[in-house]
Every structure is written in C-alpha cells, then in structure tokens.
Design a protein around this motif. Structure first.
Motif, short mmCIF file in Angstrom:
data_model
loop_
_atom_site.label_atom_id
_atom_site.label_comp_id
_atom_site.label_asym_id
_atom_site.label_seq_id
_atom_site.Cartn_x
_atom_site.Cartn_y
_atom_site.Cartn_z
N HIS A 9 -50.20 33.83 -22.31
CA HIS A 9 -48.96 34.14 -21.79
C HIS A 9 -47.79 32.86 -21.48
O HIS A 9 -47.18 32.48 -21.37
CB HIS A 9 -49.74 34.92 -20.36
CG HIS A 9 -48.52 34.85 -19.39
ND1 HIS A 9 -47.66 35.66 -19.56
CD2 HIS A 9 -48.17 34.10 -18.38
CE1 HIS A 9 -47.18 35.89 -18.18
NE2 HIS A 9 -47.43 34.85 -17.30
N ASP A 61 -49.07 39.61 -19.74
CA ASP A 61 -49.47 40.20 -18.21
C ASP A 61 -49.72 41.92 -17.97
O ASP A 61 -50.45 42.02 -17.40
CB ASP A 61 -48.56 39.43 -17.12
CG ASP A 61 -48.80 38.04 -16.78
OD1 ASP A 61 -49.61 38.09 -16.49
OD2 ASP A 61 -47.20 37.66 -15.94
N LYS A 79 -54.18 35.66 -20.33
CA LYS A 79 -53.34 33.90 -19.50
C LYS A 79 -52.68 33.41 -20.31
O LYS A 79 -51.93 32.71 -20.48
CB LYS A 79 -54.22 33.76 -18.04
CG LYS A 79 -53.54 35.07 -17.00
CD LYS A 79 -52.15 35.01 -16.81
CE LYS A 79 -51.92 35.87 -15.73
NZ LYS A 79 -49.76 35.88 -15.27
N HIS A 116 -44.08 36.84 -23.35
CA HIS A 116 -44.54 36.50 -22.33
C HIS A 116 -44.53 37.66 -20.97
O HIS A 116 -46.14 38.03 -20.48
CB HIS A 116 -43.43 35.49 -21.33
CG HIS A 116 -44.27 35.05 -20.58
ND1 HIS A 116 -45.07 34.33 -20.17
CD2 HIS A 116 -43.86 35.18 -18.94
CE1 HIS A 116 -44.86 33.56 -19.06
NE2 HIS A 116 -43.90 34.05 -18.15
#
Ligand SMILES: [Fe+2]
Length: 156
Positions: free
Chosen positions: A38, A54, A35, A50
């Motif tokens: 990300h 996830d 995260k 990106h």
C-alpha cells in the motif's frame, strides 16, 4: 499454566490451537504485507490498488483478532509477536522498495493464495474436533477468496 478452562479434550485442543495459531500468524503477516505494498505501490493504477490494499488490511486485522480471541476462549494464549510471525508465516518475502502496480497485484495474488491454501487445510482438520473454530475458518476463507478474486481480476 491454565487460566481459561477449555471446552475441548486435550487431543482436540492440540489440533485446533495449532490451526488458530497458524491462522493468526498468517493474518498478521498478510496485514503487514498489504500495508507495505500500500505504501510502496507506484504506477498508473496507483490509486485503485492503493485503496484496494487497505481493504485487505482491514480483513486481515479483523480476522487476526477473530482467531486470536478464539484461541483465548479455548484456553490457549495467542502469540502475535513479530518474531513468531516472521518464523511462522506462510507468505513469502515481500520485495523491498517501490513496486509497480502490476507487480503489486501479483504479490497480493500470491500472498492471498498462500494463505487460502493453509486456511482450507485448517477447515479440513478442525471440523471434527471443533466445528465452531471450523466455522470461523470458513468465514475467513470466504473473505480472503473474495479479495483473491478481485486481485486476479485486476491483472486479467
Ligand atoms: Fe494509507
């Protein structure tokens, strides 16, 4: 205090609970690291990296639950607290701030690689004491190795 009775002997439970707790810590941290990157990835491949990150978060969160609940089912209380994760994770320190897309991919290759090595050690030590937990580690490692392949291919 024993609330849930374990089906395993004390000796087997010691080995298996250490493996499950170690896996929990690694997977919680993997979700946090993915995260963090990300949110901070920049560069021409922003969009794909990106979104790919996830997918790692989803795997890490799903399987942190898998191992935590397996520990509970064996009568061992799982510990996913931030301080415990910070001390026990096998993943190195994630750099602060923006990270370019190639470095982001390298960071995930390294993080997944570190966790996979430890997961394979857990597979090796749990086969005899608890093949049910070993089966979980095998399935988790298969998912992690798929992500590892994809991130290595990103920088190929
Ligand atoms: Fe997001």
């Amino acid at each position: 205090m024993y609330v849930v009775k374990s089906p395993l002997s004390d000796a087997s439970l010691q080995t298996v609970s250490e493996a499950l707790q170690g896996a929990l810590v690694d997977l919680v941290d993997l979700g946090l690291v993915a995260k963090q990157i990300h949110w901070n990835v920049v560069g021409p491949r922003f969009r794909s990296v990106h979104l790919q990150l996830d997918e790692v978060v989803a795997t890490a969160r799903t399987h942190s639950d898998t191992v935590a609940e397996r520990a509970a089912a064996l009568g061992v209380p799982p510990d996913g607290r931030a301080a415990t994760v910070a001390v026990g994770s096998g993943i190195g320190v994630t750099p602060e701030g923006w990270v370019d897309d190639a470095a982001a991919v390298r960071a995930l290759v390294d993080a997944l690689g570190a966790v996979i090595v430890r997961m394979r050690e857990r597979i090796a030590v749990t086969g005899e004491p608890d093949p049910v937990s070993q089966d979980l580690f095998i399935r988790i490692t298969a998912d992690l190795e798929k992500h590892h392949w994809m991130f290595q291919a990103e920088n190929g």
